[in-house]
Design an enzyme around this catalytic site. Structure first.
Site, PDB file in Angstrom:
ATOM      1  N   PHE A 139      -7.473  -2.627   6.026  1.00  0.00           N
ATOM      2  CA  PHE A 139      -8.341  -1.494   6.359  1.00  0.00           C
ATOM      3  C   PHE A 139      -9.022  -1.023   5.065  1.00  0.00           C
ATOM      4  O   PHE A 139      -8.375  -0.931   4.029  1.00  0.00           O
ATOM      5  CB  PHE A 139      -7.485  -0.378   6.959  1.00  0.00           C
ATOM      6  CG  PHE A 139      -8.293   0.729   7.568  1.00  0.00           C
ATOM      7  CD1 PHE A 139      -8.778   0.628   8.862  1.00  0.00           C
ATOM      8  CD2 PHE A 139      -8.560   1.875   6.847  1.00  0.00           C
ATOM      9  CE1 PHE A 139      -9.512   1.656   9.426  1.00  0.00           C
ATOM     10  CE2 PHE A 139      -9.297   2.911   7.406  1.00  0.00           C
ATOM     11  CZ  PHE A 139      -9.771   2.805   8.705  1.00  0.00           C
ATOM     12  N   ASP A 219       1.365   0.361   6.029  1.00  0.00           N
ATOM     13  CA  ASP A 219       0.460   1.286   6.707  1.00  0.00           C
ATOM     14  C   ASP A 219       0.699   1.110   8.205  1.00  0.00           C
ATOM     15  O   ASP A 219       0.482   0.032   8.753  1.00  0.00           O
ATOM     16  CB  ASP A 219      -0.994   0.986   6.338  1.00  0.00           C
ATOM     17  CG  ASP A 219      -1.928   2.083   6.826  1.00  0.00           C
ATOM     18  OD1 ASP A 219      -1.637   2.662   7.898  1.00  0.00           O
ATOM     19  OD2 ASP A 219      -2.936   2.360   6.153  1.00  0.00           O
ATOM     20  N   TYR A 244      -3.837  10.627  14.574  1.00  0.00           N
ATOM     21  CA  TYR A 244      -4.919  10.906  15.546  1.00  0.00           C
ATOM     22  C   TYR A 244      -5.228   9.701  16.423  1.00  0.00           C
ATOM     23  O   TYR A 244      -6.069   9.787  17.293  1.00  0.00           O
ATOM     24  CB  TYR A 244      -6.187  11.408  14.850  1.00  0.00           C
ATOM     25  CG  TYR A 244      -6.662  10.572  13.677  1.00  0.00           C
ATOM     26  CD1 TYR A 244      -7.358   9.388  13.878  1.00  0.00           C
ATOM     27  CD2 TYR A 244      -6.425  10.982  12.369  1.00  0.00           C
ATOM     28  CE1 TYR A 244      -7.787   8.630  12.804  1.00  0.00           C
ATOM     29  CE2 TYR A 244      -6.851  10.235  11.289  1.00  0.00           C
ATOM     30  CZ  TYR A 244      -7.532   9.050  11.517  1.00  0.00           C
ATOM     31  OH  TYR A 244      -7.946   8.308  10.451  1.00  0.00           O
ATOM     32  N   LYS A 245      -4.553   8.574  16.183  1.00  0.00           N
ATOM     33  CA  LYS A 245      -4.791   7.392  17.024  1.00  0.00           C
ATOM     34  C   LYS A 245      -3.821   7.448  18.210  1.00  0.00           C
ATOM     35  O   LYS A 245      -4.014   8.243  19.113  1.00  0.00           O
ATOM     36  CB  LYS A 245      -4.643   6.131  16.166  1.00  0.00           C
ATOM     37  CG  LYS A 245      -5.779   6.041  15.136  1.00  0.00           C
ATOM     38  CD  LYS A 245      -5.597   4.966  14.094  1.00  0.00           C
ATOM     39  CE  LYS A 245      -6.797   4.979  13.140  1.00  0.00           C
ATOM     40  NZ  LYS A 245      -6.554   4.269  11.885  1.00  0.00           N
ATOM     41  N   ARG A 394     -14.004  -3.845  19.971  1.00  0.00           N
ATOM     42  CA  ARG A 394     -12.570  -3.570  19.918  1.00  0.00           C
ATOM     43  C   ARG A 394     -12.210  -2.653  21.086  1.00  0.00           C
ATOM     44  O   ARG A 394     -12.864  -1.631  21.304  1.00  0.00           O
ATOM     45  CB  ARG A 394     -12.260  -2.885  18.583  1.00  0.00           C
ATOM     46  CG  ARG A 394     -10.872  -3.102  18.063  1.00  0.00           C
ATOM     47  CD  ARG A 394     -10.719  -2.543  16.672  1.00  0.00           C
ATOM     48  NE  ARG A 394     -11.108  -1.134  16.592  1.00  0.00           N
ATOM     49  CZ  ARG A 394     -10.699  -0.308  15.628  1.00  0.00           C
ATOM     50  NH1 ARG A 394      -9.913  -0.747  14.662  1.00  0.00           N
ATOM     51  NH2 ARG A 394     -11.093   0.947  15.607  1.00  0.00           N
TER      52      ARG A 394
END
Ligand SMILES: *Cc1c(COP(=O)(O)O)cnc(C)c1O
Length: 434
Positions: A139, A219, A244-245, A394
């Site tokens: 990422f 991560d 927040y995911k 995605r």
């Protein structure tokens, strides 16, 4: 009559309906906010921003009106004891969702900042080692942070080669550790890759890194709330992740960090903030880090954000991580089966591992006009995916908000739209936020 469904039946909407009827988590859909004005919206971007818990509004109102409005500054110490929230909420995430022990997780800052803090803490242990390893395809924020840190310290960031679909294997990691023979100060990897969704074998990587005397900083942003994590059992020492995911805590909600208990007093945060101080309100002259996970926090905690993290984490914990992960595997499995049958002939390629134990909660489809497809999906088909350049659509069907028929309908709309060529009408150049 055969009891086993014919393969073709798996492509029927009735099959998706049957899966919904048997879904033990079906009721969780109503515990999340769904916009009444857009009943046909299919949201498949739970891996970027989870839906709001139905309790979120009341939780915020409670903090604002009761705790802040009435309690004022007294709320730091008593009643709600805001001061305890970072570890209290961290413990919910740690013990219920990550397989960690109490006192090993704190909610604070952003994933980006937490990654910086823990990476710098590990680098300080090894002043003589010049190499930091991160996977190719990490990422961006992870790569940028570690690039900046290594440059500032005169070290080098090296990439671990990995298959773009299957992600870094233990053999890939071993090869990178051996190539840098004894010079590796830190290895940083994502437990689930943000592009292909590949899941890394945490236990195997931790074991071989330990043999090389190298700490791994994980991560968990795309893993927490999507796959069962057992940080203690798999030998994880350090991790960061966002809320927040798949944890439904809202845009910009504070992140978490995990440091295994036995390491806490051996590592120091590079940000010597007063919220990491041992006896904070003694307001002493010298920095003396707290003998606990709190030493990795920095400044005043975001109380309203923490209240939302608590709502989201409790929601996922209530459903049970094993059930959430099982449903997630089934949703992404259906998605892959439909993509193979319907979308492959239209130029899409599934670039996510097919073995459910090897993937996270999202599926990526490569297509040469992925950006136009995403625009058409959002504007015309009311399906929300996200785009990851240069060519990925995605799709993240979060287990708690998504029905099997939602996946079926979304892929059905997608195939119709692309078969008709509707996506060709959209601009080819990506916008600012994708
Ligand atoms: C989402 C995500 C982040 C987000 O970092 P922020 O500091 O919250 O912007 C970081 N790393 C990974 C792997 C992610 O998926």
């Amino acid at each position: 009559m055969s009891l086993a469904p014919e393969p073709a039946d798996c492509l029927a909407r009735a099959h998706a309906e049957a899966l919904d009827a048997a879904d033990p988590l079906a009721g969780y859909r109503d515990l999340l906010v769904h916009a009444a004005g857009e009943p046909d919206l299919l949201y498949l971007d739970g891996n970027s921003l989870g839906r709001a818990p139905a309790t979120a509004g009341d939780a915020v109102r409670h903090v604002v009106e009761d705790e802040w409005g009435s309690g004022l500054i007294r709320s730091w110490a008593g009643g709600p004891a805001w001061i305890d929230a970072p570890v209290r909420v961290g413990d919910i995430i740690g013990t219920e969702l990550l397989g960690a022990q109490p006192g090993e997780v704190v909610v604070c800052d952003s994933t980006t900042v937490n990654l910086y803090k823990l990476a710098a803490a590990v680098l300080a242990e090894h002043p003589g080692r010049g190499t930091v390893l991160i996977e190719r395809g990490a990422f961006p924020t992870d790569r940028y942070v570690l690039d900046g840190l290594t440059q500032a310290q005169g070290r080098t960031l090296q990439l671990v080669n990995a298959d773009p679909v299957e992600g870094p294997s233990p053999a890939d990691v071993e090869a990178a550790l051996e190539a840098a023979a004894g010079d590796v100060a830190l290895l940083s990897l994502s437990a689930v890759g943000y592009r292909s969704g590949a899941r890394v074998d945490l236990a195997a990587v931790n074991a071989l890194a330990a043999r090389h005397g190298v700490r791994v900083l994980w991560d968990l942003s795309h893993a927490s709330g999507a796959v069962p994590l057992e940080l203690a059992r798999t030998g994880c020492e350090l991790a960061v992740g966002c809320t927040y995911k798949y944890l439904h805590a809202g845009p910009g909600s504070p992140a978490f960090l995990y440091v295994r208990r036995d390491l806490q007093e051996r590592l120091r945060s590079p940000i010597q903030g007063w919220f990491g101080q041992a006896d904070q309100f003694a307001m002493g002259e010298e920095y003396d880090p707290a003998p606990s996970i709190l030493r990795f926090s920095a400044g005043t905690p975001p109380v309203i954000g923490l209240a939302l993290v608590e709502q989201g984490a409790r929601l996922v914990a209530g459903a049970g991580m094993a059930a959430v992960a099982a449903k997630s595997g089934a949703l992404t499995g259906l998605l892959i089966a439909l993509a193979d049958a319907w979308l492959q002939p239209l130029g899409f390629v599934v670039v996510t591992p097919r073995d459910p134990s090897r993937r996270g909660g999202h599926v990526s489809l490569a297509h040469p006009q992925a950006w136009q497809v995403c625009q058409a999906l959002i504007s015309q088909a009311h399906v929300v995916p996200d785009f990851r350049g240069p060519d990925l659509v995605r799709l993240g069907p979060a287990a708690l908000g998504t029905r099997f028929v939602d996946v079926w309908d979304a892929l059905n709309r997608l195939r119709r739209l692309v078969a008709a060529g509707d996506h060709q009408r959209y601009q080819a150049a990506p916008g600012r936020v994708t």
